[in-house]
Scaffold this motif. Sequence first.
Motif, PDB file in Angstrom:
ATOM      1  N   ARG A 149     -29.664 -49.731  14.527  1.00 27.77           N
ATOM      2  CA  ARG A 149     -30.314 -49.569  13.181  1.00 27.77           C
ATOM      3  C   ARG A 149     -29.647 -50.866  12.650  1.00 27.77           C
ATOM      4  O   ARG A 149     -30.850 -51.377  11.749  1.00 27.77           O
ATOM      5  N   PHE A 150     -28.619 -51.188  12.345  1.00 31.48           N
ATOM      6  CA  PHE A 150     -27.992 -52.272  11.643  1.00 31.48           C
ATOM      7  C   PHE A 150     -28.377 -53.457  12.133  1.00 31.48           C
ATOM      8  O   PHE A 150     -28.800 -54.176  11.125  1.00 31.48           O
ATOM      9  N   PRO A 154     -34.699 -55.153   8.754  1.00 32.02           N
ATOM     10  CA  PRO A 154     -35.351 -56.258   8.505  1.00 32.02           C
ATOM     11  C   PRO A 154     -34.742 -56.717   7.146  1.00 32.02           C
ATOM     12  O   PRO A 154     -33.832 -55.872   6.685  1.00 32.02           O
ATOM     13  N   MET A 155     -34.987 -57.891   6.621  1.00 28.54           N
ATOM     14  CA  MET A 155     -34.539 -58.557   5.165  1.00 28.54           C
ATOM     15  C   MET A 155     -35.603 -58.171   4.510  1.00 28.54           C
ATOM     16  O   MET A 155     -36.620 -59.027   4.654  1.00 28.54           O
ATOM     17  N   LEU A 160     -33.112 -54.663  -0.876  1.00 27.41           N
ATOM     18  CA  LEU A 160     -31.955 -55.227  -0.559  1.00 27.41           C
ATOM     19  C   LEU A 160     -30.800 -54.301  -0.378  1.00 27.41           C
ATOM     20  O   LEU A 160     -29.800 -54.615   0.440  1.00 27.41           O
ATOM     21  N   ASP A 161     -30.696 -53.032  -0.702  1.00 29.29           N
ATOM     22  CA  ASP A 161     -29.611 -52.234  -0.793  1.00 29.29           C
ATOM     23  C   ASP A 161     -29.528 -51.470   0.681  1.00 29.29           C
ATOM     24  O   ASP A 161     -28.811 -50.589   0.865  1.00 29.29           O
ATOM     25  N   ASN A 162     -30.464 -51.937   1.369  1.00 29.52           N
ATOM     26  CA  ASN A 162     -30.514 -51.078   2.917  1.00 29.52           C
ATOM     27  C   ASN A 162     -29.541 -51.692   3.676  1.00 29.52           C
ATOM     28  O   ASN A 162     -28.864 -52.682   3.275  1.00 29.52           O
ATOM     29  N   VAL A 168     -27.277 -59.240   5.486  1.00 29.84           N
ATOM     30  CA  VAL A 168     -25.967 -59.931   5.373  1.00 29.84           C
ATOM     31  C   VAL A 168     -25.854 -61.505   5.648  1.00 29.84           C
ATOM     32  O   VAL A 168     -25.786 -62.296   4.937  1.00 29.84           O
ATOM     33  N   VAL A 169     -26.693 -61.688   6.705  1.00 33.19           N
ATOM     34  CA  VAL A 169     -27.126 -63.034   7.362  1.00 33.19           C
ATOM     35  C   VAL A 169     -27.903 -63.670   6.105  1.00 33.19           C
ATOM     36  O   VAL A 169     -27.459 -65.033   5.814  1.00 33.19           O
TER      37      VAL A 169
END
Length: 294
Positions: A149-150, A154-155, A160-162, A168-169
Motif C-alpha cells: 500500500r505504501f 498516489p501523490m 497529503l497526509d496519506n 515522500v518522493v
Amino acid sequence: MDILRPAARRYSGAITRPDRWATWAPRDGDILVCTPPKSGTTWTQTMLAMLVNGGPELPAPLGAISPWVDADLGVGPAEVARTIEALPGRRVLKTHTPADGFPVWDGVTVVAVYRHPLDVFFSLRKHIANRHVGEDHPMKGPVSEALARFLDGPMDPEDLDNDALAIVVHHYLQTARSGRVPGLVLMHYADMIRDAEGTLRQLAGAAGIAVSDAAIAAIAEASGIDAMRGKAELYAPVGGTGFWKEDAAFFATGGAGNWQGQLTEADLAAYEARITALIPDPEARGWLERGAGG
C-alpha cells in the motif's frame, strides 16, 4: 517580509490546511523545518529551538514554541496566529508541505530533512501502532501488505497526509531538487546520526547563530533520542494530551537502516522497482536513501 516566490500549488489533507499559512507573519531570521513525516522533523526542531534559545533548556514544550504552521490540530486559526505572533524573537516552525506549497520569503531559512524511505515506512508503522486508531488501519497489517500500500499509494495534493512513497518522493523532488528555495539547508537523517555535533554546527552556521563548542556538546546530548525519550511529554507533538498511547514511544528507536532484515526478497524487489520509477536518476535516488555519507 518580501515574498521571493508565491506558493505554486495547494496541498491539503486530513490535517494539512493551506489557509493556515496566513497565521504566520514571518520575521527576518525565522526558520522553517520542511520535511516529510517521520524523517527527523521533531529532532531537527529540537536542535534548532535549542540553538535559538542558546542552550539545551527550552522555555516551554517544543510544540508551544515551534508550531506546526499549516496543520489543523483543533485550535482555531486566530488563536494560532496570536500564539505565533507572541513568540519572542526568531521562531522555528514546522511543515510537512513540499516547498512549492508555500511562499518563499526573503530572510526565512528553510531546513529540509530526508530519510531512507524504508526507514520512513517502518517508523510510520510504529507511529500508527502508538495511536488510538482502529486495527483496520493499513499500516497495522502484515508487513508485506502494508508495504504494498505504501509503495502503490498516489501523490494526491488533496490527500497529503496519506502514507505513500510517492508523497515522500514528491516532497524531495519539489523541495530538495527543484532549486525553488535559495539557500535551502538540506540534510539527511543518516548524516545527522553519524555526526550530531557536526549537524548542529551546520544548522547554527546556516541560521547565523554564534554558539560555543560547549553549548554544541550540551545540545547534542540533550537532543539525543534517549534524552528526548526521557522527557517525551516535552518533545513529542501534542505530548501530555493522551493523543499517543505512550509519549515515549514516539521516540521508539530512531536510527538508520532499521528496515534491514525485515523484508522479503519480493518486498525489496517491489521497492526497488517503484523507487526507480519515481526517481530514475541514480544519484538523486542514492542521496534520498543514504545521504552524503552513505
